[in-house]
Scaffold this motif. Structure first.
Motif, short mmCIF file in Angstrom:
data_model
loop_
_atom_site.label_atom_id
_atom_site.label_comp_id
_atom_site.label_asym_id
_atom_site.label_seq_id
_atom_site.Cartn_x
_atom_site.Cartn_y
_atom_site.Cartn_z
N GLN A 1 -52.85 -6.69 11.51
CA GLN A 1 -53.77 -7.56 10.78
C GLN A 1 -53.08 -8.72 10.10
OE1 GLN A 1 -57.10 -7.27 10.95
NE2 GLN A 1 -56.66 -5.68 12.44
N PRO B 1 -51.42 -12.21 9.31
CA PRO B 1 -51.57 -13.52 9.94
C PRO B 1 -50.34 -13.89 10.76
CG PRO B 1 -52.13 -13.61 7.61
CD PRO B 1 -51.51 -12.27 7.86
N TYR C 1 -55.99 -13.71 13.96
CA TYR C 1 -55.97 -14.34 12.63
C TYR C 1 -54.70 -15.16 12.54
CZ TYR C 1 -56.83 -15.04 7.70
OH TYR C 1 -57.11 -15.61 6.50
N HIS D 1 -52.48 -18.52 10.48
CA HIS D 1 -52.27 -19.32 9.27
C HIS D 1 -51.43 -20.54 9.62
CE1 HIS D 1 -50.14 -20.66 5.64
NE2 HIS D 1 -51.32 -20.45 5.11
N GLU E 1 -59.98 -16.24 13.51
CA GLU E 1 -59.98 -17.00 12.26
C GLU E 1 -58.67 -17.75 12.08
OE1 GLU E 1 -61.76 -15.23 8.71
OE2 GLU E 1 -62.19 -13.48 9.95
N GLU F 1 -56.62 -19.78 8.89
CA GLU F 1 -56.48 -20.16 7.48
C GLU F 1 -55.51 -21.34 7.41
OE1 GLU F 1 -54.16 -18.22 3.80
OE2 GLU F 1 -55.67 -16.91 4.73
N GLN G 1 -63.61 -20.18 11.17
CA GLN G 1 -63.92 -19.08 12.07
C GLN G 1 -64.47 -19.68 13.36
OE1 GLN G 1 -67.40 -16.27 11.69
NE2 GLN G 1 -65.73 -14.92 11.07
#
Length: 108
Positions: free
Chosen positions: A9, A11, A28, A30, A52, A54, A88
């Motif tokens: 999980q 990033p 995910y 970043h 996703e 970030e 997202q």
């Protein structure tokens, strides 16, 4: 030491010079953005329907692949620097088209 589930999980950092989201590696991402950056999405597994991103935005603007559709037809504008922005991307199941539906939570 983190468990395998926690590591899965975590990033995956994207180099600010690249902007590449390799979907075969994680869901995910970043990115620390220090100047204008164009993102690309590569190596999508068949079962990848959502991911996703970030972004910690220090300076510059963000641009997106042409196959991303945004609510209202406009990519995010006027994102504040010094803030975190969460994006997202979801693939619509109703079409066979190679496209992503983009949404975002700006200015955290």
């Amino acid at each position: 030491m983190a468990s395998a589930a926690q590591q899965a999980q975590a990033p995956l950092a994207i180099p600010a010079t690249g902007g590449v989201c390799d979907l075969s590696k994680r869901s995910y991402f970043h990115a620390s953005v220090l100047a204008s950056l164009a993102f690309t999405f590569i190596n999508r597994p068949v079962d990848c329907m959502l991911f996703e991103l970030e972004v910690s935005l220090t300076a510059g603007t963000l641009s997106w692949p042409a196959n991303v559709r945004w609510v209202g037809g406009l990519a995010p504008q006027n994102l504040q620097t010094g803030k975190i922005h969460i994006f997202q991307f979801r693939r619509p199941q109703s079409t066979g088209a190679d496209q992503w539906l983009g949404s975002y939570l700006p200015n955290y």
